[in-house]
Design an enzyme around this catalytic site. Structure first.
Site, PDB file in Angstrom:
ATOM      1  N   LYS A  24     -12.436 -11.457   3.911  1.00 36.62           N
ATOM      2  CA  LYS A  24     -13.648 -11.001   4.575  1.00 36.62           C
ATOM      3  C   LYS A  24     -14.626 -10.535   3.507  1.00 36.62           C
ATOM      4  CE  LYS A  24     -11.270  -6.669   5.858  1.00 36.62           C
ATOM      5  NZ  LYS A  24      -9.816  -6.867   5.881  1.00 36.62           N
ATOM      6  N   ARG A  37      -2.391   1.918  17.176  1.00 36.76           N
ATOM      7  CA  ARG A  37      -3.774   1.524  17.444  1.00 36.76           C
ATOM      8  C   ARG A  37      -3.839   0.972  18.867  1.00 36.76           C
ATOM      9  NH1 ARG A  37      -5.788   2.236  12.476  1.00 36.76           N
ATOM     10  NH2 ARG A  37      -5.127   1.025  10.669  1.00 36.76           N
ATOM     11  N   ASP A  39     -14.684  -5.616   1.187  1.00 36.30           N
ATOM     12  CA  ASP A  39     -14.516  -6.688   2.175  1.00 36.30           C
ATOM     13  C   ASP A  39     -14.924  -6.266   3.586  1.00 36.30           C
ATOM     14  OD1 ASP A  39     -12.311  -5.040   2.384  1.00 36.30           O
ATOM     15  OD2 ASP A  39     -10.818  -6.646   2.371  1.00 36.30           O
ATOM     16  N   ARG A  40     -15.061  -4.960   3.844  1.00 39.02           N
ATOM     17  CA  ARG A  40     -15.487  -4.516   5.177  1.00 39.02           C
ATOM     18  C   ARG A  40     -16.966  -4.187   5.187  1.00 39.02           C
ATOM     19  NH1 ARG A  40     -11.019  -0.790   8.060  1.00 39.02           N
ATOM     20  NH2 ARG A  40      -9.215  -2.038   7.458  1.00 39.02           N
ATOM     21  N   THR A  59      -3.520  -9.656  13.595  1.00 39.04           N
ATOM     22  CA  THR A  59      -4.335  -8.829  12.715  1.00 39.04           C
ATOM     23  C   THR A  59      -3.984  -9.100  11.249  1.00 39.04           C
ATOM     24  OG1 THR A  59      -4.690  -7.099  14.334  1.00 39.04           O
ATOM     25  CG2 THR A  59      -4.760  -6.433  12.034  1.00 39.04           C
ATOM     26  N   GLU A  74     -12.115  -6.599  14.476  1.00 41.52           N
ATOM     27  CA  GLU A  74     -12.791  -5.408  14.982  1.00 41.52           C
ATOM     28  C   GLU A  74     -12.890  -4.306  13.934  1.00 41.52           C
ATOM     29  OE1 GLU A  74     -10.730  -2.556  15.090  1.00 41.52           O
ATOM     30  OE2 GLU A  74      -9.152  -3.938  14.410  1.00 41.52           O
ATOM     31  N   ASP A  80     -13.033  -1.790  -1.417  1.00 44.44           N
ATOM     32  CA  ASP A  80     -12.898  -3.066  -2.132  1.00 44.44           C
ATOM     33  C   ASP A  80     -13.914  -4.103  -1.683  1.00 44.44           C
ATOM     34  OD1 ASP A  80     -11.548  -3.316   0.327  1.00 44.44           O
ATOM     35  OD2 ASP A  80     -10.235  -4.891  -0.450  1.00 44.44           O
ATOM     36  N   SER A  85      -7.930  -0.758  -0.442  1.00 42.14           N
ATOM     37  CA  SER A  85      -9.033  -1.050   0.465  1.00 42.14           C
ATOM     38  C   SER A  85      -9.787   0.186   0.935  1.00 42.14           C
ATOM     39  CB  SER A  85      -8.499  -1.848   1.644  1.00 42.14           C
ATOM     40  OG  SER A  85      -9.541  -2.328   2.428  1.00 42.14           O
ATOM     41  N   HIS A  86      -9.734   0.449   2.230  1.00 48.00           N
ATOM     42  CA  HIS A  86     -10.490   1.553   2.831  1.00 48.00           C
ATOM     43  C   HIS A  86      -9.706   2.863   2.781  1.00 48.00           C
ATOM     44  CE1 HIS A  86      -7.795  -0.238   5.637  1.00 48.00           C
ATOM     45  NE2 HIS A  86      -7.757   0.909   6.283  1.00 48.00           N
ATOM     46  N   ASP A 139     -16.545  -1.010   2.368  1.00 48.94           N
ATOM     47  CA  ASP A 139     -15.370  -0.181   2.050  1.00 48.94           C
ATOM     48  C   ASP A 139     -15.057  -0.224   0.555  1.00 48.94           C
ATOM     49  OD1 ASP A 139     -14.278  -2.731   1.895  1.00 48.94           O
ATOM     50  OD2 ASP A 139     -12.348  -2.118   2.758  1.00 48.94           O
ATOM     51  N   ARG A 146       0.858  -1.188   0.000  1.00 48.48           N
ATOM     52  CA  ARG A 146       0.000   0.000   0.000  1.00 48.48           C
ATOM     53  C   ARG A 146       0.890   1.231   0.000  1.00 48.48           C
ATOM     54  NH1 ARG A 146      -5.383  -0.982   3.471  1.00 48.48           N
ATOM     55  NH2 ARG A 146      -5.290  -2.945   2.354  1.00 48.48           N
TER      56      ARG A 146
HETATM   57  C1  VG1 Z   1      -6.166  -2.737   9.086  1.00 48.17           C
HETATM   58  C2  VG1 Z   1      -7.071  -3.416  10.074  1.00 48.17           C
HETATM   59  C3  VG1 Z   1      -6.991  -4.925   9.920  1.00 48.17           C
HETATM   60  C4  VG1 Z   1      -7.331  -5.310   8.473  1.00 48.17           C
HETATM   61  C5  VG1 Z   1      -6.450  -4.547   7.506  1.00 48.17           C
HETATM   62  C6  VG1 Z   1      -6.831  -4.782   6.066  1.00 48.17           C
HETATM   63  O1  VG1 Z   1      -4.826  -3.128   9.305  1.00 48.17           O
HETATM   64  O2  VG1 Z   1      -6.741  -3.047  11.390  1.00 48.17           O
HETATM   65  O3  VG1 Z   1      -7.853  -5.546  10.834  1.00 48.17           O
HETATM   66  O4  VG1 Z   1      -7.149  -6.682   8.275  1.00 48.17           O
HETATM   67  O5  VG1 Z   1      -6.538  -3.139   7.762  1.00 48.17           O
HETATM   68  O6  VG1 Z   1      -8.168  -4.395   5.833  1.00 48.17           O
HETATM   69  P1  VG1 Z   1      -3.779  -2.255  10.160  1.00 48.17           P
HETATM   70  O7  VG1 Z   1      -2.479  -3.004  10.084  1.00 48.17           O
HETATM   71  O8  VG1 Z   1      -3.753  -0.908   9.563  1.00 48.17           O
HETATM   72  O9  VG1 Z   1      -4.324  -2.214  11.549  1.00 48.17           O
HETATM   73  V1  VG1 Z   1      -8.686  -4.035   4.268  1.00 48.17           V
HETATM   74  O10 VG1 Z   1     -10.258  -3.791   4.290  1.00 48.17           O
HETATM   75  O11 VG1 Z   1      -7.391  -3.530   3.672  1.00 48.17           O
HETATM   76  O12 VG1 Z   1      -8.424  -5.308   3.381  1.00 48.17           O
HETATM   77 CO    CO Z   2     -10.995  -3.591   2.351  1.00 45.19          CO
END
Ligand code: VG1
Ligand code: CO
Length: 539
Positions: free
Chosen positions: A375, A494, A280-281, A343, A363, A278, A112-113, A276, A21
């Site tokens: 997910k 976090r 998955d959330r 995680t 979470e 992509d 992703s998000h 989100d 990313r």
């Molecule tokens: C975050 C979340 C984690 C999740 C990851 C990818 O990671 O806390 O639970 O699996 O994003 O989500 P981090 O390392 O920033 O805490 V997504 O929707 O990218 O696929």
């Molecule tokens: Co995502």
């Protein structure tokens, strides 16, 4: 014609929690993407026998990246690429397509998000034949390639039109442009009782779904409006946009504020959900009610029998260590296995493949099951709709009754963003060093029972991973600390805060966790080290 291009390594191509990313501007640097792609292909033997899926969430630079993937894959003599039509595929649908068609993996272009656009973020999730993202050993092998790469191969053939379904060719590689919806929708129809859902959604039940201008828009339109009969306009922000229309496509109380405001207004519908970028959330809301993702996993698990695909029983459940303990109480009652992993969804993959678990969640608005290895936002929404259709209860009633049965884990995540990396590293290492001395210490009403790093030993491949630090209190409360692995802007600390109670079930989490949040800051020394008195984001 295939060209071999000389290049030099970039030293920052280590994958994080979910793929690579980067700021889009970095991903667009000369040879940046080419190096990373060639490094992946360098780790895969016998490419001439391998087939991969390619697609993404529609964010800026995806189109260019897909053309580069086609040309680099062809130059590396990959057997076949399945490309999602118009380059659009959700992360869960991608996993479904890889598994259903027995592909060797996939490249899903998404951050992703994270926000998109020229000044936003870009990313790549690399999946293997498991349908899940590559395991730590595989990302390590790719990282080593990125650090020694000296050339990549690329075809100089013209760009392909991705809008027409059909079979094409680039060099010797077969390129099939596929429908990205069909396999996924069929799978949802096999899992859930669509007739029952259709009855609910055509009965005047008021439902809105916010796709946040991400990739789930077209999936949600087809599933909720076309197949299940929800009124036109049920799906908001339904057209994928390169910059998500300026939204931060993270479905939580802060970034999906318009939807949240609607659900807390006088004209609140019965049920709302958001996904989100992509897909998955998921975030689940009832009228004047927000479902904490940790509770969502527990509630769905408790209701597994409602769903046709699970009515004969489920294997165990798993959650990330940072997620609240709510689902464990359900697992104990159901007498099914319970696992706690680091995680990142990739850690659930071995547990699903070995039939140890059926459901899992994080979470961070992630819920899913072993139908795929990612997910799945829409799956979670269909599951919630099924629970509502079966129980005829409101979201709030469902949650309250769950807490009356099991007690409630109040849960909040406090994020301290944009910290200098060396300060964040120092905070974590100093805290880790202090952990052994914390046992028995008292902070106001809370006494620490023990504190330790979270170490996961994978029961399948026996690898050991350390991720985060956990502080346990004598009343069952917990605080977890870890650094984010998805950010592109300095470091993010976090802090996950959980307090379990069996009374005062319907209170404001901010109030219930006020003291423990202050305790979490005192333990981590965050204010002293970063100057931040309060977190930047609370979810
Ligand atoms: C975050 C979340 C984690 C999740 C990851 C990818 O990671 O806390 O639970 O699996 O994003 O989500 P981090 O390392 O920033 O805490 V997504 O929707 O990218 O696929
Ligand atoms: Co995502």
């Amino acid at each position: 014609m295939i060209e071999t291009i000389a290049t030099k390594p970039y030293t920052d191509q280590k994958m994080g929690t979910a793929g690579l990313r980067k700021k889009t501007q970095i991903a667009m640097l000369p040879h940046y993407l080419e190096n990373f792609l060639q490094s992946i292909f360098n780790t895969i033997p016998n490419l001439e026998t391998k087939s991969f899926l390619v697609g993404g969430d529609g964010r800026y630079y995806n189109k260019t990246a897909i053309q580069k993937i086609i040309k680099i894959a062809a130059a590396n003599k990959v057997k076949k690429l399945y490309i999602a039509q118009d380059g659009l595929v959700s992360t869960p649908a991608g996993s479904c397509i890889i598994l259903k068609n027995k592909l060797d993996g996939g490249l899903i272009l998404t951050a992703s998000h994270n926000p998109g656009g020229e000044n936003g973020d870009f990313g790549i999730k690399y999946s293997t034949s498991t349908g899940g993202q590559c395991q730590p050993q595989e990302s390590q092998a790719i990282l080593e390639q990125t650090l020694k790469i000296s050339e990549y191969k690329i075809s100089n053939s013209p760009d392909l039109d991705l809008s027409q379904i059909g079979i094409f060719r680039c060099e010797e590689t077969e390129i099939e442009i596929i429908n990205p919806f069909r396999d996924y929708i069929e799978m949802m129809q096999r899992i859930f009782d669509f007739a029952q859902l259709r009855t609910l959604l055509t009965s005047g039940f008021r439902f809105v779904f916010d796709a946040m201008n991400g990739v789930t828009g077209p999936y949600a339109k087809k599933i909720f409006e076309e197949i299940l009969g929800a009124p036109q306009g049920t799906v908001l922000n339904a057209i994928p946009k390169e910059d998500f229309g300026g939204l931060h496509p993270d479905p939580n109380l802060i970034y999906a504020k318009t939807l949240v405001d609607l659900m807390y207004s006088d004209s609140a519908p019965d049920f709302a959900a958001a996904n989100d970028g992509d897909g998955d959330r998921n975030m689940i809301l009832g009228s004047h009610f927000f479902v904490c993702p940790s509770d969502s996993l527990a509630i769905l698990t408790d209701n597994y029998k409602i769903i046709p695909a699970y009515k004969n029983g489920i294997y165990g459940v798993a959650k990330s260590a940072a997620t609240s303990m709510a689902v464990k109480r359900v697992a104990d009652t159901l007498k099914i296995g319970f696992y706690e992993v680091p995680t990142g969804w990739k850690y659930f993959v071995n547990l699903m493949d070995s039939q140890r678990i059926s459901f899992c969640g994080e979470e961070s608005f992630g819920t899913g099951a072993s139908h795929i290895r990612e997910k799945d936002g829409i799956w979670a929404v269909l599951f919630w709709l099924s629970v509502i259709a079966n129980t005829h209860k409101t979201v709030k009633q469902i949650a309250l009754e769950h807490w009356q049965k099991y007690g409630r884990s109040y849960f909040l995540r406090n994020d301290f963003e944009g910290i200098e990396q060396n300060i964040a590293d120092k905070l974590m290492s100093e805290l880790e060093a202090r952990l052994p001395q914390l046992s028995g210490k008292q902070y106001g009403n809370f006494t620490i029972s023990n504190a330790h790093p979270f170490i996961y030993n994978d029961p399948v491949d026996k690898t050991s991973t350390q991720n985060g630090l956990i502080v346990h209190f004598t009343d069952g409360s917990r605080i977890v600390y870890r650094l984010s692995g998805t950010g592109t802007n300095g470091a993010t600390l976090r802090t996950y805060i959980e307090r379990y109670v069996t009374q005062d079930l319907d209170e404001d989490p901010n109030e219930m966790l006020k003291e423990l949040s202050a305790v979490s800051r005192a333990i981590s020394n965050v204010t002293h080290l970063t100057g931040k008195e309060q977190p930047d984001i609370i979810t």
